[in-house]
Design a protein around this motif. Structure first.
Motif: not given
Length: 371
Positions: A6-18
């Motif tokens: 369910n992640y958006t572009f912004e969610d991935f960019v801000l995710d520490s694991r990613f």
């Protein structure tokens, strides 16, 4: 663990694991994300776009100031919050009407901008120019190239603009200390003096370009279906020119694209969408002679070859390093284009490549170990 589906572009960019996976490429992270992408192939484009953004922001640290980096990351956070609040704001605006919204904005110091927008049926660019003239207290300098050749225009800060035939540029007699703003109709190449504390912005009716680097082309003719920004050197940030926002700010729900050399953004005026891609003919960056373009490989691991091409063209390449571990290349490259080089490499290693969102993705079954 979060539900990445369910992640958006912004969610991935801000995710520490990613981000850790992108920046460190540790084996555990690589295995996790490779397996996740195999299970969610429809998310490949989104993940690659976010991966490129994180990677380029890391590379930019040597060239951008702390304020610039913080500003770009904050844009992501603001966009995510705006997306969550968007529907509520739209419903509210429809309920109370534009007059009461404008009155409320006056209380927080933005009334002059909304006044201009609501009193005018002009294009966003014209409204921006009116606001700039109000702020400076004098008419903008306006130059239109009516010749049959390109025209060189020098701006107050020393920056140079190559104005194409039939194009027009407007700018104040003196830039403010806060930022430098110019207004363009048509096409121009900008060679901008770098001043991190005084951003340089180019407004067109379709796109706003914020300079994070040095040289780029903006193409936005009045009757064209598409508008385009093409980066030659340095970095720029590109986003839609909002018709009902404040100059220099992102349009609601619209992400900014950070472009690096050999990348471009195209805005479709009918679909109202921006798309990032590679330029048709990528050129080596920081290369001054033909000899500097010469590349000789002798039984060289193909992963090393890809890394060399990444550094030469400034283009991110995605590939499975473990799968390509036994692939080697013996070749000599000179004046061939980047895509010709890739064709030869892929033919020699039984691989293929695809350009996705200004990145090159390599697909391969691997190679047999040499005896």
């Amino acid at each position: 663990m979060p539900d990445y589906t369910n992640y958006t572009f912004e969610d991935f960019v801000l995710d520490s694991r990613f981000r850790q996976w992108v920046l460190s490429d540790d084996p555990a992270g690589r295995d996790f994300w490779n397996n996740w992408l195999q299970a969610n192939p429809d998310k490949l484009d989104l993940v690659l776009a976010a991966r490129q953004f994180v990677s380029q922001m890391q590379q930019a640290q040597e060239e951008l100031s702390d304020d610039e980096l913080t500003s770009e990351v904050n844009r992501i956070r603001i966009n995510r919050q705006q997306a969550q609040d968007w529907e509520g704001r739209v419903a509210y605006q429809r309920k109370v009407g534009w007059l009461r919204v404008a009155a409320a904005v006056v209380l927080v110091g933005l009334g002059s901008w909304f006044f201009f927008y609501q009193q005018s049926n002009d294009t966003p660019l014209k409204v921006y120019q009116q606001l700039a003239e109000q702020q400076t207290g004098s008419p903008l300098t306006e130059i239109k190239n009516e010749t049959k050749a390109n025209q060189l225009v020098r701006l107050p800060d020393g920056s140079q603009v190559t104005l194409h035939q039939g194009s027009q540029i407007s700018f104040p007699r003196a830039f403010s200390t806060r930022q430098r703003e110019v207004f363009l109709i048509g096409e121009a190449f900008f060679d901008v003096v770098r001043r991190p504390k005084q951003p340089f912005l180019v407004y067109t009716n379709q796109l706003t370009t914020k300079v994070l680097g040095t040289s780029f082309t903006v193409r936005a003719y009045a009757n064209d279906k598409e508008a385009k920004v093409i980066v030659r050197t340095g970095k720029v940030s590109v986003f839609n020119t909002p018709a009902n926002g404040k100059p220099g700010e992102l349009a609601n729900k619209e992400p900014a694209f950070i472009l690096t050399p050999n990348q471009q953004v195209t805005f479709d005026s009918q679909e109202k969408q921006m798309k990032r891609s590679l330029v048709a003919a990528p050129e080596p960056i920081a290369t001054t002679t033909a000899q500097a373009q010469l590349m000789v490989f002798e039984h060289t691991p193909v992963v090393t070859v890809f890394k060399k091409l990444e550094a030469t063209y400034g283009i991110l390449m995605n590939y499975d390093a473990d799968l390509l571990a036994d692939c080697e290349l013996t070749a000599e490259f000179g004046s061939e284009s980047l895509f010709e080089k890739l064709d030869l490499i892929c033919r020699a290693t039984e691989s293929r490549y695809e350009v996705i969102d200004a990145q090159i993705v390599i697909y391969s079954k691997g190679c047999r170990p040499t005896k």
